[in-house]
Design an enzyme around this catalytic site. Structure first.
Site, PDB file in Angstrom:
ATOM      1  CG  ASP A  93      -2.091  -0.937   1.101  1.00 16.02           C
ATOM      2  OD1 ASP A  93      -2.361  -1.382  -0.021  1.00 16.02           O
ATOM      3  OD2 ASP A  93      -2.726  -1.229   2.127  1.00 16.02           O
ATOM      4  CG  ASP A 148       3.747  -7.035  10.692  1.00 14.67           C
ATOM      5  OD1 ASP A 148       2.887  -7.289   9.831  1.00 14.67           O
ATOM      6  OD2 ASP A 148       3.467  -6.762  11.881  1.00 14.67           O
ATOM      7  CG  ASP A 150       8.966  -5.115  12.107  1.00 12.13           C
ATOM      8  OD1 ASP A 150       8.053  -5.631  11.444  1.00 12.13           O
ATOM      9  OD2 ASP A 150       8.829  -4.807  13.303  1.00 12.13           O
ATOM     10  CG  ASP A 241      -2.967  -8.824  15.578  1.00 11.06           C
ATOM     11  OD1 ASP A 241      -3.835  -8.121  16.126  1.00 11.06           O
ATOM     12  OD2 ASP A 241      -1.747  -8.567  15.656  1.00 11.06           O
TER      13      ASP A 241
END
Length: 680
Positions: A93, A148, A150, A241
């Site tokens: 995005d 994710d 990271d 989540d």
């Protein structure tokens, strides 16, 4: 004897708040005990054979992650798993040059034979949850792995975790998070030990005792049919989540946490980034409680123990505003000479209980969990005390945002690719500005310093260290917020004080007026600070955002729109730099520069695009926009420390001190009168 007045009322509130906080604390120790026990037989994971390996879709939700995107994609493509059974979705995005970077990386790995796709959406509707939901439409795998930006998954991730899905009702498996930059700073120490305690105590206890468990959003695998059966990803909360994992378990799906399998990740290194992450977790948890708590409680498939733990987990961030209420009330009771406990030994006993249930108990848990390595974690825990206390202001804002139904954008936690000490992030993009809560944190820090003196001068010096601990926390968080935005580091020292005695005089009508006046004045100070930020700083931050958009505008029309909006938000004249001012920060000059940009943009709009002249002109205006941004950024700190703000702050602190002094004098006078009456 029935007692009336503000003192008994505040004391009652203080005791109720203390008991609620203690119940949450005791529940943590219950889970610490449960983490060392296990119900039922041990389930052995059986890795599937090469021929029976299932198809897996790996979803990588990204938004402006140019510093870590390649690291993540390379780690995923480096996993030990057949290419033909692995679909990789880049759910991107981004609205910066991360898009081009990811497109190039995807082409590179597609050329190497990977089934990897770059999924783009027209807008960020639903944010991360919306991206995951979009990816599900084209997901071909029987299982869905999520990472994710990271995170750095190890090569054996898929084969190891899929071995735990032998039970067809196993819905998801969650891994423990590791920390590649744990030793970067004292802040990352605090973050690391906080997450480790969450995983190795709370998640471990719930998993091995079949208590309802939450997915942590990344570093795990879902069974696709479980996601679909639970209703898919919902976009109504900031913690999609947690929302999905509770809905899945209410449907009868099982879950598991692996405490012995670690997936490394990068911890936030900027205080504002950590605040943003903590805010999202705090607000999102309360949102899930509002949405699902009643359903969990009445669901027959959920055990009684799981219902209790779900309630605690969903609502635990309510402790943050309760802690602040306790912090505000306690010095007021001391200033009123209100007898908190009977007996000269009471302050010592209270301190001992605080240490036993707080730092002492946690250190014991750390010792049991890490055993021989516990001293290193204990050092990290020392800084966690300050980090957690200082973060209560930020988290309380998140809690109230959720309770009042305020809608927020899903603000990502920026990552800078920081791995070791010495890696620099300050000159990179994505560095966040001051947060609105900084002024509130400064308020609580000042209030705490004043409260320490109140404790000492009211004859309750033994309580001063209990006030000093969170006060240092507020200073720690507020100070790092400022230095991470502008300047360097500085150590914070703990305050100490001697021990005195406690006296309890009777209340008077004057005290009943003073106390509400103090509360009202504190609220007035907080309101004025918020209004000052909203009226003077926030419009400039909005202007910075609009000028940043203008800097990347592709047409003169877009640039004109953004510059015009920014111009309307900026003061028309004045120079906030009161020490050696220059024209660089003069708003009248900045307006002239913006006007010149608008004129030039209007002239350029009638020119033929895609010519050399056109391109040079657009580049010049982009550069001009950047220069104006730098000028505004240079001016903003001087608005915070303007002579007017100094004067108002000094007057505000003086009035607060005067009120406490008046309370003290009134208390002394009442004591003398009471003594004289007794002698008479």
């Amino acid at each position: 004897m029935v007692m009336y007045g503000p003192g008994p009322f505040l004391y009652t509130v203080f005791i109720i708040v203390s008991w609620i906080i203690m119940l949450y604390t005791l529940n943590f120790y219950y889970l610490a005990y449960q983490s060392k026990t296990k119900k039922g037989p041990r389930q052995i994971a059986r890795a599937p054979s090469l021929a029976s390996l299932p198809a897996v879709t790996i979803q990588l939700p990204l938004y402006n992650e140019k510093y870590v995107a390649r690291r993540l994609i390379s780690a995923v493509c480096g996993m030990d798993y057949p290419k033909e059974k692995m679909q990789i979705q880049l759910l991107d995005d981004s609205d910066d040059d991360t898009v081009d970077l990811i497109r190039a990386i995807v082409d590179e790995y597609r050329f190497k034979g990977f089934d990897i796709v770059h999924v783009r959406r027209a807008d960020r509707t639903g944010y991360k949850a919306g991206a995951l939901k979009e990816g599900m439409k084209s997901a071909t795998g029987e299982f869905i792995a999520i990472f994710d930006a990271d995170f750095i998954p190890p090569a054996n991730f898929l084969k190891h975790l899929l071995g735990h899905f032998g039970d067809p009702k196993m819905g998801f498996v969650q891994c423990k998070w590791g920390h590649v930059n744990e030793d970067y700073s004292t802040m990352t120490w605090a973050e690391a030990v906080s997450l480790d305690i969450h995983f190795l105590v709370e998640q471990k206890a719930k998993s091995q005792n079949q208590i309802i468990l939450n997915f942590n959003g990344t570093a795990g695998i879902w069974r696709k049919s479980c996601i679909e059966d639970a209703g898919g990803w919902h976009t109504g909360t900031l913690v999609e989540d947690m929302d999905l994992s509770y809905r899945a378990q209410m449907k009868g799906w099982k879950c598991k946490f692996l405490d012995d399998f670690v997936v490394d990740a990068e911890l936030p290194v900027q205080m504002n980034a950590a605040k943003r992450q903590q805010f999202r977790w705090a607000k999102g948890s309360i949102q899930v409680a509002q949405k699902l708590l009643v359903e969990v409680i009445i669901n027959r498939k959920v055990t009684a123990e799981s219902k209790v733990q779900a309630m605690v987990h969903m609502t635990r961030h309510i402790v943050n505003p309760l802690f602040l209420a306790q912090f505000l009330i306690f010095p007021m009771l001391l200033a009123m000479d209100f007898t908190l406990y009977q007996g000269d030994w009471a302050p010592l006993a209270v301190s001992a209980i605080y240490i036993a249930l707080g730092p002492g108990g946690y250190l014991l848990v750390i010792n049991k969990v890490w055993q021989r390595q516990w001293k290193g974690k204990a050092k990290q825990f020392f800084f966690l005390n300050f980090f957690a206390a200082g973060m209560t202001v930020n988290n309380s804002v998140g809690v109230f945002d959720a309770l009042f139904g305020r809608k927020n954008e899903f603000l990502r936690t920026p990552k800078f690719g920081i791995v070791k000490r010495g890696d620099d992030w300050r000159g990179k993009e994505y560095v966040l500005p001051f947060t609105r809560t900084t002024l509130l944190e400064i308020f609580f820090a000042v209030y705490g310093v004043i409260s320490i003196f109140v404790a000492i001068f009211s004859g309750n010096g033994l309580y001063a260290p209990l006030i000093a601990m969170p006060t240092i926390g507020f200073i720690y968080v507020a100070y790092l917020t400022i230095v991470h935005s502008q300047f360097g580091r500085k150590k914070v020292h703990r305050l100490e004080s001697p021990r005195p005695a406690v006296v309890q005089p009777k209340k008077t009508a004057g005290q009943k007026i003073l106390l509400p006046g103090t509360l009202a004045f504190l609220l007035l100070g907080a309101g004025l600070a918020y209004y000052g930020y909203y009226a003077s700083i926030y419009p400039l931050e909005q202007s910075l955002g609009l000028l940043s958009r203008a800097e990347t505008a592709q047409t003169p029309e877009q640039l004109t729109e953004y510059v015009g909006m920014a111009k309307r938000l900026m003061p028309e004249k004045g120079n906030p730099v009161w020490l050696f001012p220059t024209a660089r920060t003069d708003f009248a000059v900045l307006h002239l520069q913006l006007d010149a940009m608008l004129v030039r943009s209007a002239q350029l709009s009638v020119q033929e695009p895609h010519t050399e002249v056109y391109g040079v002109a657009m580049a010049d205006m982009h550069a001009a926009s950047l220069i104006i941004q730098e000028s505004i950024e240079e001016a903003i700190p001087f608005i915070y420390i303007s002579p007017t703000n100094f004067t108002i702050s000094g007057a505000w602190v003086a009035v607060i001190l005067s009120i406490f002094a008046a309370m003290r004098i009134a208390g002394t006078k009442r004591f003398q009168e009471a003594t004289a009456t007794v002698h008479t």
